[in-house]
Motif scaffolding. Structure first.
Motif, PDB file in Angstrom:
ATOM      1  N   LYS A 384     -12.234   2.336   3.385  1.00  0.00           N
ATOM      2  CA  LYS A 384     -13.188   2.159   2.301  1.00  0.00           C
ATOM      3  C   LYS A 384     -12.449   1.876   0.998  1.00  0.00           C
ATOM      4  CE  LYS A 384     -17.270   4.336   0.242  1.00  0.00           C
ATOM      5  NZ  LYS A 384     -18.176   5.514   0.273  1.00  0.00           N
ATOM      6  N   ASP A 385     -12.914   0.840   0.301  1.00  0.00           N
ATOM      7  CA  ASP A 385     -12.358   0.454  -0.992  1.00  0.00           C
ATOM      8  C   ASP A 385     -10.856   0.169  -0.893  1.00  0.00           C
ATOM      9  OD1 ASP A 385     -12.129  -0.173  -3.624  1.00  0.00           O
ATOM     10  OD2 ASP A 385     -12.420   1.857  -4.397  1.00  0.00           O
ATOM     11  N   VAL A 386     -10.545  -0.932  -0.226  1.00  0.00           N
ATOM     12  CA  VAL A 386      -9.159  -1.345  -0.021  1.00  0.00           C
ATOM     13  C   VAL A 386      -8.900  -2.659  -0.752  1.00  0.00           C
ATOM     14  CG1 VAL A 386      -7.434  -2.015   1.694  1.00  0.00           C
ATOM     15  CG2 VAL A 386      -9.077  -0.216   2.229  1.00  0.00           C
ATOM     16  N   LYS A 387      -7.755  -2.753  -1.396  1.00  0.00           N
ATOM     17  CA  LYS A 387      -7.363  -3.979  -2.086  1.00  0.00           C
ATOM     18  C   LYS A 387      -6.038  -4.476  -1.516  1.00  0.00           C
ATOM     19  CE  LYS A 387      -9.822  -2.948  -6.377  1.00  0.00           C
ATOM     20  NZ  LYS A 387      -9.735  -2.769  -7.845  1.00  0.00           N
ATOM     21  N   ILE A 388      -6.034  -5.746  -1.133  1.00  0.00           N
ATOM     22  CA  ILE A 388      -4.865  -6.361  -0.507  1.00  0.00           C
ATOM     23  C   ILE A 388      -4.392  -7.520  -1.371  1.00  0.00           C
ATOM     24  CG2 ILE A 388      -3.951  -7.389   1.598  1.00  0.00           C
ATOM     25  CD1 ILE A 388      -5.119  -4.633   2.056  1.00  0.00           C
ATOM     26  N   GLN A 389      -3.098  -7.590  -1.656  1.00  0.00           N
ATOM     27  CA  GLN A 389      -2.553  -8.731  -2.384  1.00  0.00           C
ATOM     28  C   GLN A 389      -1.417  -9.346  -1.581  1.00  0.00           C
ATOM     29  OE1 GLN A 389      -1.379  -8.069  -6.444  1.00  0.00           O
ATOM     30  NE2 GLN A 389      -0.932 -10.234  -6.789  1.00  0.00           N
ATOM     31  N   VAL A 390      -1.556 -10.656  -1.319  1.00  0.00           N
ATOM     32  CA  VAL A 390      -0.540 -11.403  -0.572  1.00  0.00           C
ATOM     33  C   VAL A 390       0.348 -12.137  -1.582  1.00  0.00           C
ATOM     34  CG1 VAL A 390      -0.131 -13.063   1.273  1.00  0.00           C
ATOM     35  CG2 VAL A 390      -2.275 -11.763   1.221  1.00  0.00           C
ATOM     36  N   LEU A 391       1.645 -11.867  -1.549  1.00  0.00           N
ATOM     37  CA  LEU A 391       2.577 -12.547  -2.445  1.00  0.00           C
ATOM     38  C   LEU A 391       3.175 -13.791  -1.785  1.00  0.00           C
ATOM     39  CD1 LEU A 391       4.487  -9.472  -3.945  1.00  0.00           C
ATOM     40  CD2 LEU A 391       2.480 -10.655  -4.857  1.00  0.00           C
TER      41      LEU A 391
END
Length: 463
Positions: A384-391
């Protein structure tokens, strides 16, 4: 002359062993003038590769020497424990935990030293020791302590290889240091196989083992770490909601059809008020207002046990578990064959550097993940409430049973396939100029049978 040289070498080894196993100040579990055969075999292991490791560590100096002294203390305890086992019967689990507490404390001290010295020039040396030192906890492992030690040895190989790569052309002393250290663990595996195949060999006819003052567990201490493995299976959720129970019972009755009335009792006319008016006057008056009630005594639930946070490499798997409010978790020095498994972390952020095989986020809340390159799949499940950033880039991101998922793609990862199921509040953020533009992932669909197959389209309300 040849015999003289052999004698000198034996004397040197004996001196090294005496230097390595200095008096422990009462912290040994046991001691005896008579030494059991398997204790003598352990002494040979200490006088061989471990004495060489210790000698080279002191010569290398710095943090390596400090670390080696801590390892020396742990081995002194290990030998004392084996002496006790050779003289005593196996104690119950609670007492065994108390006997092993000093070793557990030493293992933690060795690992904490690495964490406090991440800026050390000898960090790879410290990491090799720190990752493998839990192998000394084989004393508490049954029925396969040998494979457990093997797994801990493998955990050190990544860092020992880095030491070899850095020093193989410049300083052979570090190369010999690696060989001696790995040789000790290989020798320990052989020693366990020969003497303690299914666990420590206790003396069945010996005395009862006691916990001395020097080995008594401190208040609040943790037991020797168990061998690594998959996270514990989670029990299925069983609903105890009254509405759900009533609904289930209702459907069960409806499925009985006309048979549902068979359990009802017939009421004679004499007991019916509309056919017998006298019953209305004979019955007591109806109470007006709400019925009095008793104040229920609130039940105080015990606080849920908080598992200790974990961030470590177990073989090929980076395990990140039970992290709470940790905003600067970092995994670096990764290799392509490794995977990352994140389990039950809350309000934390993890950064994974380098190129890695796959990443899984399971049962996390308010979790942030930043990574560079993944050659397989990034999977988010039961979260729940996950943030993913791909560099960098990633071919596939899978989202399952997750509420609230924001995925920030890089310019190199725009071809990424995003597969979702049983999830809501999903948004993909695409880089445009100096900012990101948010695009929601459809959650509502319309399916129609077209005569040949089921045609499913996204409904307008979800776009």
């Amino acid at each position: 002359m040849a015999n003289m040289e052999t004698l000198v070498q034996r004397l040197e080894k004996a001196v090294l062993r005496l230097e390595t196993l200095q008096p422990s100040g009462g912290n040994e579990v046991g001691s005896s003038d008579e030494v059991a055969p398997y204790v003598e075999a352990f002494d040979e292991l200490l006088a061989g590769p471990m004495a060489t490791y210790y000698k080279l560590s002191i010569e290398i100096g710095g943090d390596v020497a400090t670390h080696a002294n801590m390892v020396n203390e742990a081995l002194k305890f290990q030998r004392g424990f084996l002496v006790t086992a050779s003289q005593c019967q196996q104690p119950p689990e609670a007492k065994l935990t108390a006997l092993l507490q000093p070793l557990s404390n030493k293992i933690v001290q060795i690992q904490e030293f690495r964490e406090k010295n991440r800026g050390s020039k000898q960090f790879n040396h410290l990491s090799a020791i720190s990752e493998s030192i839990p192998g000394l906890g084989w004393l508490a492992i049954t029925p396969k302590p040998g494979p457990y030690v093997k797994e801990m040895t493998d955990a050190a190989m990544f860092y020992t290889n880095r030491v070899l790569k850095e020093y193989k052309e410049t300083n052979k002393k570090h190369v010999e240091w690696v060989k001696a250290y790995i040789s000790f663990w290989s020798g320990l595996q052989a020693y366990i196989k020969a003497n303690h195949t299914t666990g420590v060999s206790w003396n069945k006819s010996g005395k009862i083992a006691t916990v001395s003052a020097g080995s008594a567990p401190p208040s609040g201490g943790a037991p020797v770490p168990p061998p690594p493995g998959p996270p514990p299976a989670r029990a299925p959720v069983v609903s105890t909601d009254d509405t759900e129970i009533s609904r289930t019972a209702l459907f069960a009755d409806l499925n009985m059809g006309t048979d549902v009335t068979k359990s009802l009792k017939h009421v004679p006319d004499s007991n019916k008020t509309h056919k017998n008016p006298a019953l209305k006057t004979s019955a007591g008056p109806f109470a007006s207002g709400p019925k009095p009630f008793k104040t229920a005594t609130p039940t105080v639930k015990p606080a849920a046990k908080q598992d200790p946070p974990v961030l470590k490499l177990e073989g090929k798997k980076w395990v990140v578990e039970h992290q709470m409010n940790a905003s600067n978790l970092v995994i670096q020095d990764t290799v392509l064959r490794q995977v990352v498994y994140v389990y039950k972390c809350t309000q934390s952020t993890l950064t994974v550097k380098g190129k890695i095989n796959s990443i899984t986020i399971d049962n996390c809340k308010k979790m942030g993940l930043v990574f560079e390159h993944v050659v397989g799949t990034v999977e988010i499940i039961n979260s729940k409430d996950v943030k993913i950033q791909v560099l960098g880039n990633v071919p596939t991101i899978s989202v399952n049973k997750t509420d609230g998922c924001h995925i920030y793609l890089s310019k190199d990862s725009l071809a990424c396939e995003i597969v979702s199921a049983k999830s809501s509040e999903m948004n993909i953020l695409i880089p445009e100029k100096d900012d990101f533009v948010e695009y929601p992932v459809p959650e509502q669909f319309k399916s129609v049978w077209n005569g040949q197959r089921l045609a499913t389209t996204v409904t307008e309300i979800s776009c």
